[in-house]
Design a protein around this motif. Structure first.
Motif, PDB file in Angstrom:
ATOM      1  N   ALA A 103       0.838  -1.213   0.000  1.00 30.44           N
ATOM      2  CA  ALA A 103       0.000   0.000   0.000  1.00 30.44           C
ATOM      3  C   ALA A 103       0.870   1.259   0.000  1.00 30.44           C
ATOM      4  O   ALA A 103       0.363   2.374  -0.077  1.00 30.44           O
ATOM      5  CB  ALA A 103      -0.918   0.015   1.212  1.00 30.44           C
ATOM      6  N   THR A 303     -11.348   4.789  -1.695  1.00 31.10           N
ATOM      7  CA  THR A 303      -9.919   4.899  -2.050  1.00 31.10           C
ATOM      8  C   THR A 303      -9.613   6.327  -2.492  1.00 31.10           C
ATOM      9  O   THR A 303      -8.583   6.897  -2.142  1.00 31.10           O
ATOM     10  CB  THR A 303      -9.585   3.913  -3.170  1.00 31.10           C
ATOM     11  OG1 THR A 303      -9.837   2.592  -2.692  1.00 31.10           O
ATOM     12  CG2 THR A 303      -8.154   4.039  -3.629  1.00 31.10           C
ATOM     13  N   LYS A 304     -10.559   6.924  -3.232  1.00 34.22           N
ATOM     14  CA  LYS A 304     -10.377   8.309  -3.704  1.00 34.22           C
ATOM     15  C   LYS A 304     -10.205   9.256  -2.517  1.00 34.22           C
ATOM     16  O   LYS A 304      -9.280  10.068  -2.481  1.00 34.22           O
ATOM     17  CB  LYS A 304     -11.573   8.718  -4.544  1.00 34.22           C
ATOM     18  CG  LYS A 304     -11.575  10.156  -5.008  1.00 34.22           C
ATOM     19  CD  LYS A 304     -12.783  10.430  -5.896  1.00 34.22           C
ATOM     20  CE  LYS A 304     -12.883  11.864  -6.358  1.00 34.22           C
ATOM     21  NZ  LYS A 304     -14.075  12.086  -7.239  1.00 34.22           N
ATOM     22  N   ILE A 306      -9.217   8.578   0.480  1.00 30.50           N
ATOM     23  CA  ILE A 306      -7.982   8.285   1.216  1.00 30.50           C
ATOM     24  C   ILE A 306      -6.772   8.831   0.462  1.00 30.50           C
ATOM     25  O   ILE A 306      -5.913   9.494   1.038  1.00 30.50           O
ATOM     26  CB  ILE A 306      -7.851   6.777   1.460  1.00 30.50           C
ATOM     27  CG1 ILE A 306      -8.951   6.294   2.426  1.00 30.50           C
ATOM     28  CG2 ILE A 306      -6.476   6.420   2.007  1.00 30.50           C
ATOM     29  CD1 ILE A 306      -9.068   4.786   2.533  1.00 30.50           C
ATOM     30  N   ILE A 307      -6.720   8.591  -0.842  1.00 28.40           N
ATOM     31  CA  ILE A 307      -5.566   9.076  -1.617  1.00 28.40           C
ATOM     32  C   ILE A 307      -5.508  10.600  -1.581  1.00 28.40           C
ATOM     33  O   ILE A 307      -4.445  11.200  -1.391  1.00 28.40           O
ATOM     34  CB  ILE A 307      -5.633   8.554  -3.066  1.00 28.40           C
ATOM     35  CG1 ILE A 307      -5.312   7.058  -3.079  1.00 28.40           C
ATOM     36  CG2 ILE A 307      -4.692   9.337  -3.966  1.00 28.40           C
ATOM     37  CD1 ILE A 307      -5.494   6.400  -4.427  1.00 28.40           C
ATOM     38  N   LEU A 310      -4.196  11.688   1.724  1.00 25.41           N
ATOM     39  CA  LEU A 310      -2.742  11.469   1.786  1.00 25.41           C
ATOM     40  C   LEU A 310      -2.026  12.613   1.074  1.00 25.41           C
ATOM     41  O   LEU A 310      -1.061  13.188   1.590  1.00 25.41           O
ATOM     42  CB  LEU A 310      -2.385  10.129   1.150  1.00 25.41           C
ATOM     43  CG  LEU A 310      -0.903   9.810   0.979  1.00 25.41           C
ATOM     44  CD1 LEU A 310      -0.186   9.808   2.327  1.00 25.41           C
ATOM     45  CD2 LEU A 310      -0.721   8.471   0.273  1.00 25.41           C
ATOM     46  N   ARG A 339      -8.971  -1.530  -0.204  1.00 30.58           N
ATOM     47  CA  ARG A 339      -8.478  -0.136  -0.260  1.00 30.58           C
ATOM     48  C   ARG A 339      -6.957  -0.093  -0.219  1.00 30.58           C
ATOM     49  O   ARG A 339      -6.326   0.661  -0.945  1.00 30.58           O
ATOM     50  CB  ARG A 339      -9.111   0.686   0.857  1.00 30.58           C
ATOM     51  CG  ARG A 339     -10.521   1.124   0.519  1.00 30.58           C
ATOM     52  CD  ARG A 339     -11.398   1.337   1.738  1.00 30.58           C
ATOM     53  NE  ARG A 339     -12.778   1.630   1.309  1.00 30.58           N
ATOM     54  CZ  ARG A 339     -13.619   0.703   0.864  1.00 30.58           C
ATOM     55  NH1 ARG A 339     -13.224  -0.577   0.783  1.00 30.58           N
ATOM     56  NH2 ARG A 339     -14.835   1.021   0.476  1.00 30.58           N
ATOM     57  N   LEU A 340      -6.368  -0.922   0.595  1.00 31.30           N
ATOM     58  CA  LEU A 340      -4.898  -0.957   0.655  1.00 31.30           C
ATOM     59  C   LEU A 340      -4.317  -1.336  -0.705  1.00 31.30           C
ATOM     60  O   LEU A 340      -3.356  -0.749  -1.191  1.00 31.30           O
ATOM     61  CB  LEU A 340      -4.436  -1.936   1.736  1.00 31.30           C
ATOM     62  CG  LEU A 340      -4.713  -1.516   3.176  1.00 31.30           C
ATOM     63  CD1 LEU A 340      -4.453  -2.689   4.122  1.00 31.30           C
ATOM     64  CD2 LEU A 340      -3.869  -0.307   3.576  1.00 31.30           C
ATOM     65  N   ASP A 342      -5.748  -0.873  -3.703  1.00 29.68           N
ATOM     66  CA  ASP A 342      -5.940   0.217  -4.675  1.00 29.68           C
ATOM     67  C   ASP A 342      -5.024   1.399  -4.366  1.00 29.68           C
ATOM     68  O   ASP A 342      -4.471   2.030  -5.270  1.00 29.68           O
ATOM     69  CB  ASP A 342      -7.401   0.668  -4.672  1.00 29.68           C
ATOM     70  CG  ASP A 342      -8.323  -0.433  -5.209  1.00 29.68           C
ATOM     71  OD1 ASP A 342      -7.784  -1.365  -5.860  1.00 29.68           O
ATOM     72  OD2 ASP A 342      -9.536  -0.392  -4.950  1.00 29.68           O
ATOM     73  N   ILE A 343      -4.834   1.690  -3.091  1.00 26.91           N
ATOM     74  CA  ILE A 343      -3.921   2.780  -2.716  1.00 26.91           C
ATOM     75  C   ILE A 343      -2.508   2.426  -3.189  1.00 26.91           C
ATOM     76  O   ILE A 343      -1.767   3.243  -3.722  1.00 26.91           O
ATOM     77  CB  ILE A 343      -3.925   3.002  -1.181  1.00 26.91           C
ATOM     78  CG1 ILE A 343      -5.283   3.497  -0.700  1.00 26.91           C
ATOM     79  CG2 ILE A 343      -2.823   3.966  -0.758  1.00 26.91           C
ATOM     80  CD1 ILE A 343      -5.483   3.346   0.808  1.00 26.91           C
ATOM     81  N   TRP A 346      -1.843   3.202  -6.764  1.00 26.99           N
ATOM     82  CA  TRP A 346      -1.577   4.630  -6.990  1.00 26.99           C
ATOM     83  C   TRP A 346      -0.190   4.995  -6.483  1.00 26.99           C
ATOM     84  O   TRP A 346       0.576   5.686  -7.160  1.00 26.99           O
ATOM     85  CB  TRP A 346      -2.644   5.477  -6.291  1.00 26.99           C
ATOM     86  CG  TRP A 346      -2.530   6.945  -6.604  1.00 26.99           C
ATOM     87  CD1 TRP A 346      -3.073   7.612  -7.671  1.00 26.99           C
ATOM     88  CD2 TRP A 346      -1.786   7.920  -5.867  1.00 26.99           C
ATOM     89  NE1 TRP A 346      -2.723   8.938  -7.644  1.00 26.99           N
ATOM     90  CE2 TRP A 346      -1.934   9.166  -6.550  1.00 26.99           C
ATOM     91  CE3 TRP A 346      -1.011   7.893  -4.709  1.00 26.99           C
ATOM     92  CZ2 TRP A 346      -1.340  10.345  -6.101  1.00 26.99           C
ATOM     93  CZ3 TRP A 346      -0.424   9.076  -4.248  1.00 26.99           C
ATOM     94  CH2 TRP A 346      -0.586  10.270  -4.944  1.00 26.99           C
ATOM     95  N   MET A 347       0.169   4.488  -5.314  1.00 26.15           N
ATOM     96  CA  MET A 347       1.476   4.822  -4.726  1.00 26.15           C
ATOM     97  C   MET A 347       2.605   4.244  -5.557  1.00 26.15           C
ATOM     98  O   MET A 347       3.680   4.831  -5.666  1.00 26.15           O
ATOM     99  CB  MET A 347       1.555   4.289  -3.292  1.00 26.15           C
ATOM    100  CG  MET A 347       0.773   5.089  -2.288  1.00 26.15           C
ATOM    101  SD  MET A 347       1.423   6.771  -2.107  1.00 26.15           S
ATOM    102  CE  MET A 347       2.795   6.473  -1.006  1.00 26.15           C
TER     103      MET A 347
END
Ligand code: FHN
Length: 681
Positions: A103, A303-304, A306-307, A310, A339-340, A342-343, A346-347
């Motif tokens: 994640a 997820t949106k 959360i990202i 961040l 979610r972890l 999907d995050i 992105w990360m």
């Protein structure tokens, strides 16, 4: 570029480190010790303990979390029997650590002991620990090995407050069956130290000790300093949060964070609007509505969300500690796993815009956020675009640097995006379709250090007025001239040139912009001011000093309809306070009476409360600060005639800390708690 720590903070930091057996820590030493943590920006919080056994449900109610022992008033013997059921046979430390790593998280903070006093590690100090369960295994050992293998820092959460240990005081308000006469706090401190020594010697290098539960009046700053120094004497490089220090005030809320003891601030479930300048800080947050596992809580952040949080936190120079509450079987909830994952996707593409970054040079950007890194001879901006420009042009306002190049971070070829200048702004030609609808990162290299001019500040203190209002226009650059209009049009060098504060006497829209050598060098500020008629006052037949109150007890997640409740007690108070309360949780107050307004003007009212509150004037809701939350301030402004105005404040607290401050401010009154002399009934 390191986080600058003002002198006063350094005094506190040094005082904390003065107590450590080694030499006083220098700023360079503090910065070096914090380096990995500041660079990490993103970590996993894990709340795991006996409370996962009831999983949020007790006697038909389903909204409990890790506080279930007290929220559901479960007697200690009954609660302790959960240990007989705790057997997380599906626990796999390597899987947990890999999910955190994938994640993009760089550290894990796990509850070694929460407020319930149950120790999730193999301690010799009490049998109330995981080795006494059918699991009979130390998961912290496995996590330490897995973190070491995967290159993550293992960190421990440790609750100072302990609802199990006989020497901890105070007892829970409702818990009348546990004697207090033999409680010996010095014994509890020794117990804490013995356990902390086990945590800091049996599991290798520990990244952070994350203290919590420091708000009871039995815990004072002497103990905070003693424990801080003790832990640093065992692992000198360990990082310790500010909750080792006594007092909730230092835990949350903007401007309330101080590092009296500890190395970073800990706003909870909130992101400070402008970060916490001058100190290192970390926002901790649940993924759903509970820290501990609640099998009925499926209200997970997307997820949106959360990202973007961040990104927002990193753009303000903070860390994000995102929580997972595993089940009693030792599994992450599927929603957390999803979610972890999907995050992590992105990360995997955009982590460079988060890790080892500093806050961007802009106060605000209407399309997203910005982080930055120093690169020799240039500044590298990471533009986090949430709202993609429909015209294909991304505008970076007030940026006077010469651009070097721009590209999409996700583009391995680093295809150059055309960059042009329009007045004060750099314009980047971007694809018409956003490559990532959650957050697309554009890298922009600039020559030299950032040379940014913010739009002028239109400073008037209030957005409404009764008679007149003084207005000040302020630029953060003294080399810029400010031109402004009062009809909503965009200012030019032929508009009004700002020289001194001026007074408005009718509703206007002020638009202001900075110019240099007749060229615009900043974005535009716009602010509307309304002239309003003051609300007429009442003429009560009889008024007596003091505010009326009704006191209630019960369980609420938001303010109840007091008309449907029977008060436990009511009467009058010289000022708004909790004195008549019988307990520290599950209580509410409804204060009613009149507010004597000294002269006609606009007045801002504030409620600063944990949990929810509301404020009414003349029967109108002026401040809505309802809901379950840590200390949070909200405000509202109204024009009031001189005289008595019906006044009401409603408040409730569920569990945990509690507080309520009601303040007032006017053009002639600095912000202060409403004095008793203004309260009548
Ligand atoms: O009471 C605790 C709560 O259970 C949880 O551990 C959070 C996480 O920061 N801290 C306290 C509430 O502020």
């Amino acid at each position: 570029m390191r986080t600058f720590i003002p002198g006063i903070i350094m005094v506190w930091l040094l005082s904390a480190s003065f107590m450590s057996p080694a030499q006083p820590e220098t700023k360079a030493g503090y910065d070096s010790r914090m380096q990995w943590w500041c660079d990490a920006r993103f970590g996993m919080f894990i709340h795991w303990g006996l409370y996962a056994v009831p999983a949020g449900e007790w006697e038909g109610k389903t909204n409990y979390g890790e506080w279930i022992r007290t929220s559901a008033q479960i007697p200690l013997d009954t609660y302790s029997r959960f240990a007989e059921q705790f057997n997380p046979v599906k626990f796999n430390a390597s899987e947990w650590v890999k999910m955190a790593k994938e994640a993009g998280m760089k550290y894990i903070v796990i509850t070694s002991k929460h407020h319930d006093g149950f120790c999730m590690f193999n301690t010799k100090q009490t049998d109330f620990n995981i080795m006494s369960t059918p699991f009979h295994w130390d998961p912290m050992k496995d996590l330490a090995d897995a973190c070491r293998k995967e290159g993550l820092k293992l960190c421990f959460y440790y609750s100072i407050m302990d609802w199990h240990h006989p020497d901890w005081l105070p007892r829970l308000g409702w818990e009348k069956d546990r004697p207090v006469n033999n409680a010996d706090f010095s014994q509890y401190l020794s117990y804490m130290k013995a356990e902390l020594k086990e945590l800091l010697t049996n599991y290798g290098d520990i990244g952070v000790l994350w203290f919590d539960g420091n708000w009871e009046n039995t815990w004072d700053e002497r103990f905070g300093k003693e424990i801080y120094d003790y832990c640093r004497s065992i692992q000198p490089d360990i990082i310790i949060n500010n909750r080792v220090h006594a007092g909730k005030l230092d835990l949350e809320g903007e401007g309330k964070q101080r590092l009296l003891n500890g190395d970073f601030g800990t706003p909870e479930q909130e992101i400070p609007a402008t970060g916490l300048p001058g100190i290192n800080w970390e926002t901790c947050m649940t993924m759903n509505d509970h820290w501990g596992y609640n099998k009925n809580d499926h209200n997970f952040k997307s997820t949106k969300e959360i990202i973007r949080m961040l990104s927002d936190i990193a753009s303000k120079g903070g860390n994000y500690l995102l929580n997972v509450g595993p089940t009693a079987e030792g599994l992450f909830p599927q929603e957390s796993i999803d979610r972890l994952h999907d995050i992590g996707k992105w990360m995997n593409v955009n982590g460079e815009a988060i890790y080892e970054t500093q806050p961007g040079p802009f106060k605000s950007l209407d399309w997203g956020r910005c982080t930055q890194k120093g690169v020799p001879g240039r500044t590298r901006l990471y533009l986090h675009v949430f709202n993609w420009p429909s015209n294909g042009l991304l505008q970076i306002p007030g940026c006077l640097n010469a651009p070097i190049q721009a590209w999409l971070l996700a583009d391995p070829q680093k295809t150059k995006l055309p960059v042009s200048r329009y007045e004060d702004a750099l314009m980047i030609r971007v694809p018409y379709i956003a490559p990532d609808t959650i957050c697309t990162i554009i890298v922009l290299d600039l020559k030299g250090k950032p040379d940014i001019i913010e739009p002028p500040l239109i400073n008037a203190g209030f957005g409404i007025f009764v008679h007149s209002l003084p207005v000040q226009l302020i630029s953060d650059r003294d080399s810029a001239a400010i031109y402004y209009t009062m009809d909503g049009s965009s200012p030019t060098v032929n508009s009004l040139l700002y020289k001194n504060p001026f007074t408005i006497t009718k509703s206007v829209t002020i638009t202001a912009r900075c110019f240099r050598n007749t060229k615009p060098v900043s974005g535009t500020s716009i602010k509307e001011f309304r002239k309003e008629t003051s609300w007429s006052s009442s003429i009560p037949e009889v008024v007596l000093p003091g505010i009326g109150y009704s006191y209630f007890e019960g369980t609420w997640d938001s303010l109840p309809d007091f008309k449907t409740l029977v008060p436990i007690k009511d009467g009058t108070l010289v000022m708004i306070c909790f004195d008549p309360r019988r307990q520290d949780e599950y209580f509410a107050f409804d204060y009613t009476g009149y507010l004597l307004i000294p002269y006609e003007d606009v007045y801002s009212f504030y409620t600063d409360s944990d949990d929810g509150s509301r404020l009414y004037i003349d029967g109108n809701l002026i401040v809505d600060n309802d809901g379950l939350h840590s200390l949070l301030e909200k405000e509202g402004t109204v024009p009031l005639a001189e005289g008595y105005h019906p006044f009401r404040v409603s408040y409730f607290n569920k569990t945990g800390d509690f507080d309520l401050k009601i303040s007032i401010r006017s053009p002639l009154m600095k912000k202060e708690m409403i004095p008793g002399g203004m309260l009548f009934h």
